[in-house]
Write a protein that holds these residues in place. Structure first.
Motif, mmCIF file in Angstrom:
data_model
loop_
_atom_site.group_PDB
_atom_site.id
_atom_site.type_symbol
_atom_site.label_atom_id
_atom_site.label_comp_id
_atom_site.label_asym_id
_atom_site.label_seq_id
_atom_site.Cartn_x
_atom_site.Cartn_y
_atom_site.Cartn_z
ATOM 1 N N PRO A 239 -111.442 14.640 39.061
ATOM 2 C CA PRO A 239 -112.658 15.105 38.373
ATOM 3 C C PRO A 239 -113.808 15.321 39.348
ATOM 4 O O PRO A 239 -114.535 16.318 39.235
ATOM 5 C CB PRO A 239 -112.959 13.977 37.402
ATOM 6 C CG PRO A 239 -111.693 13.237 37.241
ATOM 7 C CD PRO A 239 -110.949 13.385 38.505
ATOM 8 N N ASP A 240 -113.962 14.422 40.325
ATOM 9 C CA ASP A 240 -115.063 14.568 41.270
ATOM 10 C C ASP A 240 -114.887 15.817 42.128
ATOM 11 O O ASP A 240 -115.801 16.625 42.264
ATOM 12 C CB ASP A 240 -115.135 13.340 42.177
ATOM 13 C CG ASP A 240 -115.598 12.133 41.400
ATOM 14 O OD1 ASP A 240 -116.587 12.259 40.668
ATOM 15 O OD2 ASP A 240 -114.958 11.074 41.517
ATOM 16 N N THR A 243 -115.307 19.020 40.105
ATOM 17 C CA THR A 243 -116.656 19.270 39.617
ATOM 18 C C THR A 243 -117.573 19.695 40.742
ATOM 19 O O THR A 243 -118.415 20.575 40.573
ATOM 20 C CB THR A 243 -117.195 17.998 38.951
ATOM 21 O OG1 THR A 243 -116.199 17.520 38.057
ATOM 22 C CG2 THR A 243 -118.451 18.277 38.198
ATOM 23 N N GLN A 302 -116.295 14.528 27.638
ATOM 24 C CA GLN A 302 -117.223 14.972 28.681
ATOM 25 C C GLN A 302 -118.340 15.839 28.122
ATOM 26 O O GLN A 302 -118.138 16.586 27.173
ATOM 27 C CB GLN A 302 -116.476 15.786 29.745
ATOM 28 C CG GLN A 302 -115.336 15.061 30.395
ATOM 29 C CD GLN A 302 -115.773 13.781 31.062
ATOM 30 O OE1 GLN A 302 -116.780 13.753 31.748
ATOM 31 N NE2 GLN A 302 -115.038 12.703 30.842
ATOM 32 N N ARG A 307 -116.319 19.223 34.401
ATOM 33 C CA ARG A 307 -115.567 17.974 34.370
ATOM 34 C C ARG A 307 -114.557 18.000 33.247
ATOM 35 O O ARG A 307 -113.438 17.510 33.375
ATOM 36 C CB ARG A 307 -116.547 16.827 34.156
ATOM 37 C CG ARG A 307 -116.570 15.839 35.268
ATOM 38 C CD ARG A 307 -117.478 14.666 34.945
ATOM 39 N NE ARG A 307 -116.866 13.449 35.443
ATOM 40 C CZ ARG A 307 -116.771 13.150 36.713
ATOM 41 N NH1 ARG A 307 -117.236 13.947 37.634
ATOM 42 N NH2 ARG A 307 -116.187 12.033 37.097
#
Lengths: 520, 477
Positions: A239-240, A243, A302, A307
């Motif tokens: 996800p990091d 994103t 979310q 994300r």
């Protein structure tokens, strides 16, 4: 030799794109685009050529092969080979590469030359992974892919990019070092058993070893592939990284880097360690099902649009993991289709999110509403890919996930039932996305330009692919079939009890000329 | 001493001659450029004499020196590294005032000491080489630059004396037990007197003394201070040439004596290796000074080398030779960048802040530095990748699982601090940082760095010819 050119062409294109930046920002873009279009044309020509000659149906050999000495002292060779699955993956790689270049046409204004250099080198390394059948070479490309990707996220990424790149890099590097140890372990186990020290895939198939050794080595590979895939406990980098990456980086990550993990399992993990994989199937499938449901649930929770799309990837890749460890032809065919469909549909969603962010400078779902009324073309595209993502029949994802579920059903009914829960949750998040961002009233009084010709063309191409895959998947299935059957034969022991251990394939000293020998 | 003996040691003679010539030249006419020219000519002559000497190999020259392919290979590495250090020193000193010529004299003497170590097969030559190396290094480390490096010089002096005491005591004990100082005979006698206590103690003390010189945990305390305090080119020299010489000696000595029969010794080395790999990398995480960070990273790299050192068989020697060469080229490049990078008014560019935005101010310099850091981290296309692969190859081949997994863990940790530096380099620069970037350095510096980068990529992409050469020359019996 054509296989080496496929990689070298991209590497050279990247260098030229970088050098051309001094002549203006438009040069690198055009050079990258032309490089990729030429490569795609060559691949398409190869594909139709193989189709016409019926080579895709011939089970005995690789479609094309290159075998040269590289580092004799280590037993490493430049050994590239192409099969049907690899061909499909290469087509996907190039297609998404073009999409990524087109999507960042306006968005990237800072150091365009270096940016496109990195883009093309990522693609070259990924192409190398899909082609390498020497484990040393495979590892080489596997690692090489990371550096340019690291630059793309680290330089052109969003606010929190330094944290994201470090996390991404350390997760993937640490896990692949474990794979390197496992590769070396396999090398020595094979060398001691047979006297031939080689990294060659064909040679290493069917290496006789104790079940404990096999399990340990298999886990070494599994960790590295699972991090890339990503499977449940080691997914947190995704996800990091997604994103924070620029749009093109997200497309590469979701569309290609994730596929590399799946491809590795398909080609290397199960065929090299069939017994261990078979014993590990239940935990792996449980992880897969957990990933499907967990990813979908988190996607639903979310508020950052990007994300959200990232978490849907975890959910979709769960189907891939599930299908691989079900290891029957139906499931594997499904896996290949999911890989392509997910690459296209998630890639498209990332492009849409990127375009949206360029226009309204936020990814926050709460600040969007009623965008359809101002941007009907973007809204329509988003709707279609959201529907693809939830598995609407007629679009590519459905075919793949359905095939996987049928395949899993034959192995374990409870797991198949649990996995189909993922369909329900995915319906919720996909519709939620469309409803909150695009439907409703235009509360924020957005006045935005709709898709222009470039953006519409990109979307149209992606819509064409995902629809074609949904309505008439036969060319894809036909291309992959023989390759998958071959993998199935390599790993025939997967479905046999551990006691009935087949003899190592004959003539496996070196050369990947179909180590399993003859059709069964 | 026959004529063949003389030819075999000609490279060493060339080095010594060059040193004498510099001494004479300084007396008559001080010129920085002339001194550099003599230094480089001496080093080039020594390299050119290597093939001639290689025809005489293997040859025992008196009881002291064994000139074989192994010794000549490492001498070659030492000479090439000294060559690069001399050029970096020139670039570095040109910006600073003071008497520069003596530095080259000491550099040549130190290189001679390291080359003697690589060829030594007797305690006497071991000691001579080591002292020649260390005594030159005290002065080099304290070479006038300000207060801080006097401190570093004294630290090194005390450390070197202590470690020499350990070494001498170890040698004395071994001599007492075996009655000989020649490695070959000593090994035979040691093999027959199965593990007498004093002999093991002597070997252990010797290992401790060498551990100090190689800066292995727990004998590493001096390293960061000395690396930080010394002028950057000299730091490069300490990190490469002195390590190559001592490691070549250690490998020769312990492979003659054999570590495996001495279980205690094997355990000792294993613990040292694990502690170095993990300790070095963990401590490097905490550093904001680039030189200190690279100091800790070099501790970890020497720990990695011990994995191959402890592995048995011919693969181990090849792995050590390859890794040491790759490590030397990489570390030279990294410290070379620090030596030529523009700092604030005479100071060196040592803090992370100096490197902020280097990628946009000095793209080429930053690209070289990034390549070196990637090589240290062991990323493909670079020499570090093949080197690490070789080490793991040797480790897995000898089933040293603890060491292999420490290596993997250490490499994983090390990524963080190498990458942090890379990240800093491509951050957008500060305003004031942009101005001082104008300070140019001579083309020789860029050329050397470019060549080193070329070596790194060559060894990373097509190492076959180099490996082939190692396997033909660097062999121990």
């Amino acid at each position: 030799m054509i296989l080496a050119w496929l990689i070298l062409w991209l590497l050279a294109g990247g260098l030229v794109a970088w050098l051309s930046a001094c002549r203006g920002d438009a040069w690198p873009r055009w050079i990258s685009l032309i490089t990729l279009l030429v490569e795609l044309a060559v691949l398409a020509a190869l594909w139709t050529g193989y189709y016409a000659h019926g080579s895709l149906a011939a089970p005995e050999r690789w479609l094309a092969e290159l075998d040269l000495p590289w580092i004799p002292a280590l037993g490493a060779r430049i050994h590239l080979a192409l099969d049907g699955v690899g061909l499909l993956m290469l087509l996907l790689t190039n297609f998404l590469g073009i999409v990524a270049v087109a999507a960042s046409w306006r968005g990237i204004r800072y150091r365009t030359g270096f940016f496109h250099f990195n883009m093309l080198w990522i693609l070259a390394a990924i192409a190398g992974v899909f082609l390498a059948v020497d484990l040393f070479m495979f590892y080489f490309f596997w690692e090489l892919m990371l550096v340019p990707l690291y630059f793309v996220i680290g330089i052109w990424g969003h606010e929190n990019r330094v944290y994201a790149t470090l996390k991404f890099f350390i997760f993937t590097q640490a896990s692949s070092l474990l794979m390197l140890v496992a590769i070396l372990g396999l090398y020595f186990v094979h060398g001691r058993a047979t006297g031939v020290y080689t990294f060659d895939y064909g040679g290493l198939l069917g290496t006789p070893m104790s079940s404990f050794t096999e399990m340990v080595l298999m886990l070494g590979f599994f960790v590295a592939f699972a991090v890339k895939l990503p499977a449940l406990p080691v997914h947190t980098w995704l996800p990091d990284a997604h994103t924070e990456a620029p749009t093109a980086g997200s497309v590469h990550l979701a569309g290609l880097v994730l596929k590399v993990g799946a491809f590795g399992m398909l080609r290397f993990l199960v065929p090299l360690f069939p017994h261990a994989a078979s014993r590990f199937a239940l935990p792996a499938m449980l992880l897969a099902v957990a990933g499907i449901i967990y990813g979908a649930l988190l996607a639903f929770a979310q508020t950052d649009l990007k994300r959200m799309v990232a978490y849907t990837s975890i959910s979709h890749m769960g189907f891939v993991l599930l299908g691989i460890f079900a290891w029957n032809q139906l499931a594997l065919q499904g896996v290949v289709v999911v890989m392509i469909a997910h690459g296209v549909s998630t890639g498209a969603l990332f492009v849409i999110v990127g375009d949206l962010q360029d226009r309204i400078h936020t990814r926050d779902l709460d600040r969007m509403s009623g965008l359809w009324s101002v941007m009907p073309r973007m809204g329509g595209a988003a709707m279609l890919f959201a529907l693809a993502s939830l598995g609407l029949p007629g679009l590519g994802n459905f075919v793949g996930e359905f095939l996987v579920l049928i395949g899993v059903y034959q192995v374990s009914i409870p797991l198949a039932a649990l996995a189909s829960l993922g369909f329900i949750v995915s319906t919720v998040y996909a519709l939620w996305l469309v409803e909150r961002a695009f439907l409703g009233r235009n509360l924020n009084k957005w006045r935005l330009p709709d898709y222009n010709l470039r953006e519409s063309t990109v979307m149209a191409a992606m819509i064409a692919v995902i629809t074609a895959l949904g309505i008439y998947p036969q060319p894809v299935l036909g291309t992959a079939r023989v390759a998958l059957e071959k993998l199935g034969r390599y790993a025939a022991a997967y479905h046999q009890p551990a006691a009935a251990r087949p003899a190592p394939p004959a003539g496996s000293a070196h050369a990947g000329r179909d180590g399993a020998g003859g059709s069964s | 001493m026959s004529i063949q003996d003389f030819i075999a040691v000609l490279p060493l003679v060339a080095l010594a001659t060059a040193a004498v010539m510099i001494m004479l030249a300084i007396t008559f006419y001080r010129s920085h450029l002339l001194t550099l020219a003599i230094t480089l000519a001496g080093l080039a002559a020594a390299v050119a004499l290597l093939p001639l000497a290689a025809r005489q190999t293997p040859r025992q020259v008196t009881a002291l020196l064994t000139i074989d392919g192994y010794a000549l290979f490492f001498t070659g590495v030492i000479l090439a590294a000294t060559f690069a250090v001399a050029i970096f020193s020139y670039v570095y000193l040109r910006r600073r005032t003071g008497q520069h010529d003596e530095l080259y004299l000491l550099l040549l003497l130190a290189a001679l000491g390291a080359a003697v170590l690589a060829a030594s097969s007797h305690f006497a030559s071991l000691f001579l080489g080591l002292e020649l190396l260390s005594s030159s290094l005290f002065v080099l480390i304290a070479y006038p630059r300000g207060r801080i490096n006097i401190e570093a010089g004294i630290k090194y002096l005390i450390l070197a004396s202590v470690s020499t005491a350990f070494l001498l005591f170890g040698m004395a004990l071994i001599y007492d037990q075996t009655g000989t100082m020649e490695f070959g005979r000593l090994a035979v006698i040691a093999g027959n007197t199965d593990g007498a206590g004093l002999l093991t103690a002597g070997l252990g003390l010797l290992a401790v003394g060498l551990g100090f010189k190689l800066a292995l945990v727990p004998f590493h305390m001096w390293t960061p201070d000395v690396y930080q305090g010394a002028p950057a080119p000299i730091t490069a020299f300490v990190a490469t040439v002195s390590k190559v010489g001592v490691f070549a000696l250690a490998l020769r000595f312990f492979s003659e004596v054999g570590i495996h029969p001495h279980a205690h010794l094997f355990l000792l080395f294993t613990l040292i290796a694990v502690a170095s790999m993990l300790g070095g990398n963990l401590l490097a995480l905490l550093q904001n000074n680039v030189k200190r960070m690279l100091a800790y990273s070099s501790i970890a790299h020497l720990g990695y080398l011990l994995v191959a050192f402890l592995a048995s068989g011919p693969l181990a020697v090849t792995a050590v030779a390859f890794y040491l060469s790759a490590y030397t080229a990489t570390t030279l490049g990294a410290f070379g960048v620090i030596a030529v990078a523009p700092g604030h008014s005479g100071a060196e560019a040592e803090t992370l802040q100096h490197y902020r935005g280097l990628f946009w101010r000095r793209p080429w310099l930053a690209a070289v530095f990034a390549a070196m850091l990637f090589s240290l981290a062991g990323i493909p296309l670079t020499a570090g990748f093949i080197g690490k692969f070789y080490l793991l190859d040797a480790g897995v081949g000898s089933s040293l699982w603890l060491l292999v997994f420490s290596l993997v863990a250490g490499s994983g940790i090390s990524l963080y601090y190498y990458l942090r530096l890379v990240v800093v380099m491509y951050m957008r620069p500060h305003r004031e940082g942009a101005r001082e970037g104008a300070d140019a350095f001579p083309w020789t510096g860029s050329l050397t760095l470019t060549l080193l980068m070329g070596v790194i990529f060559w060894l990373g992409v097509y190492p076959a010819p180099f490996i082939d050469m190692i396997e033909r020359t660097a062999r121990l019996k």
